[in-house]
Scaffold this active site. Structure first.
Site, short mmCIF file in Angstrom:
data_model
loop_
_atom_site.label_atom_id
_atom_site.label_comp_id
_atom_site.label_asym_id
_atom_site.label_seq_id
_atom_site.Cartn_x
_atom_site.Cartn_y
_atom_site.Cartn_z
N HIS A 45 -7.40 5.99 -2.48
CA HIS A 45 -5.73 6.08 -2.91
C HIS A 45 -5.43 5.26 -4.19
O HIS A 45 -5.85 4.20 -4.45
CB HIS A 45 -4.74 5.89 -1.86
N GLY A 46 -4.37 5.69 -4.99
CA GLY A 46 -3.69 4.96 -6.14
C GLY A 46 -3.26 3.60 -5.68
O GLY A 46 -3.05 3.28 -4.66
#
Ligand SMILES: *[C@@H]1O[C@H](CO)[C@@H](O)[C@H](O)[C@H]1NC(C)=O
Ligand SMILES: *[C@@H]1O[C@H](CO)[C@@H](O)[C@H](O)[C@H]1NC(C)=O
Length: 463
Positions: free
Chosen positions: A83-84
């Protein structure tokens, strides 16, 4: 107390060699980037790993891909993506607030940056942020999607997306679901698609296998004695020196700066940078030597909790390993019988804890010696460096090529850089024959059974 160790601090001003990456166009001193930003481990920005992106976030160099023959073309692509950028978890917000309160109430130093923290900086992190994806994290995944589509235009294409040939699988955590949606949004904005919604499948058995592997949970994840090397390092001389230097900079008594406080200070600098891209006054609490010690402590933890420290760490990812190879096999079979590849592209979004056990299972980032509390000095050139391996939006891509006549090739890429499978030495370039890769991992392909590896107690017949 002053032993051999006392002398070892001096040579540590040597900056470790991280400059071996592609087109390093960034000037060394950018005032907006904390000098310690390349040591943030899993809280690091993706741009620090590929610095050419600082100038152009959509930069792609297609000539890094060198298939052995011009007729080779991509037939399948699997991308496993972290994920970011995200907010801190509630637990870390608490630690950060405690440290912030200490600095406000007790620091007596007179540095300008300290006045700035005390008078201008406001504690804006709240516990309800609980690890959610931030706007920068949305951008991380949008930009990654666009770059991957530029790097593999025949795979991550509008046509394949519209025809349902790109499959999305995600961990159920909101930051992963939102990262998946952001990846899709990157593609739909690129191709001006407004009329279609693309679905995704939540699959924690695949993307959060670590929670479901009983042996891992019991023997490592919730077993404090599994982390003795980290505990020893946290109490050791290198770490003590970092604590003292922070106390000196703040002008507070040494005993006020605990392990948790040092960690919180490092996080404050890291999060302010990752989330807001600012070089905050918190970063002044560490010099590069301190940051290297912090990086080692965090790497040590990851090594024992997710990496080579215990065999079960990597074995917990057997389910994901087989999932990837079964898709590759299927693509080869379909191609050989003249059919269209039914799952051309798979985008799987998970966590640092998803990627690291898989990297370990495949043999990446393995150094000669294990990371321990006692070998910080000899590990300065280690390859096991989470700052390089696992920034936000870290990704592992495997691309299968058909070169005709039954010649299939598999190209792995780590954070968009082509890499070679460790140990596959008789291959010249980094694009080995798929059958050689399978041969190389044959023990895992014929074993590595999640149920068997993860069961806690083996029956008498199996002992
Ligand atoms: C692109 O990659 C190739 C091969 O690695 C390299 O020789 C070339 O300099 C790169 N081009 C740019 C613009 O960075
Ligand atoms: C996820 O994204 C949606 C819309 O894009 C937003 O409303 C929501 O708050 C986000 N959730 C998290 C947990 O970030």
């Amino acid at each position: 107390m002053i032993t051999l160790w006392g002398n070892i601090f001096i040579p540590f001003t040597i900056i470790t060699g991280l400059s071996c990456f592609r087109h390093d166009v960034v000037p060394e001193e950018n005032p907006n980037i904390p000098p310690i930003a390349k040591y943030f481990c899993t809280k690091g920005r993706y741009e620090e790993v590929n610095p050419y992106l600082i100038e152009d976030i959509l930069a792609v160099n297609r000539s890094i891909l060198q298939p052995p023959a011009p007729q080779c073309h991509e037939i399948h692509l699997t991308a496993i993506i972290r994920h970011g950028t995200r907010y801190p978890t509630a637990k870390n917000v608490k630690k950060m607030r405690k440290f912030y309160n200490l600095v406000r109430s007790s620091a007596t130093g007179t540095h300008n940056w300290l006045r700035e923290i005390q008078n201008l900086w406001a504690m804006w992190y709240t516990e309800d942020m609980d690890g959610r994806l931030v706007q920068k994290g949305v951008e991380d995944l949008k930009h990654l999607a666009i770059r991957l589509s530029k790097l593999f235009p025949s795979m991550i294409s509008e046509e394949k997306l519209r025809n349902g040939l790109i499959k999305f699988i995600t961990s159920s955590k909101h930051r992963c679901v939102n990262s998946t949606l952001s990846f899709q949004a990157g593609l739909t904005s690129l191709w001006d698609i407004a009329d279609v919604e693309f679905g995704h499948e939540m699959n924690d058995a695949l993307m959060r296998f670590f929670e479901l592997c009983h042996k891992f949970v019991q023997e490592v994840d919730s077993n404090p004695s599994a982390m003795t090397e980290l505990d020893k390092f946290s109490k050791g001389l290198e770490m003590m020196r970092v604590q003292q230097k922070i106390a000196d900079r703040l002008e507070v008594p040494y005993n006020l700066i605990t392990d948790d406080m040092v960690e919180a200070a490092f996080y404050l600098c890291a999060y302010e940078f990752a989330i807001k891209t600012v070089n905050s006054p918190w970063c002044r609490l560490f010099d590069e030597v301190d940051a290297q010690v912090m990086e080692y402590a965090i790497d040590l933890k990851q090594f024992w909790k997710r990496g080579y420290g215990y065999d079960i760490n990597s074995k917990s990812s057997c389910i994901l390993f087989h999932d990837v190879f079964s898709r590759l096999d299927k693509a080869v079979k379909e191609k050989q019988s003249g059919e269209q590849v039914s799952e051309a592209v798979t985008v799987q979004v998970g966590h640092a804890e998803t990627l690291l056990p898989l990297f370990t299972l495949l043999g990446f980032f393995k150094d000669t010696d294990p990371l321990t509390s006692a070998n910080y000095a000899t590990q300065t050139q280690r390859s096991f460096r989470t700052s390089q391996m696992l920034p936000y939006a870290a990704n592992f891509v495997m691309v299968l090529y058909d070169c005709g006549g039954g010649d299939f090739r598999l190209q792995p890429l780590l954070n968009e850089n082509p890499v070679a499978f460790p140990g596959l030495t008789n291959q010249q370039a980094s694009m080995p024959l798929y059958q050689d890769v399978k041969q190389h991992y044959s023990d895992l392909l014929n074993g590595c059974d999640f149920e068997t590896e993860c069961q806690l107690f083996k029956g008498p017949s199996e002992v």
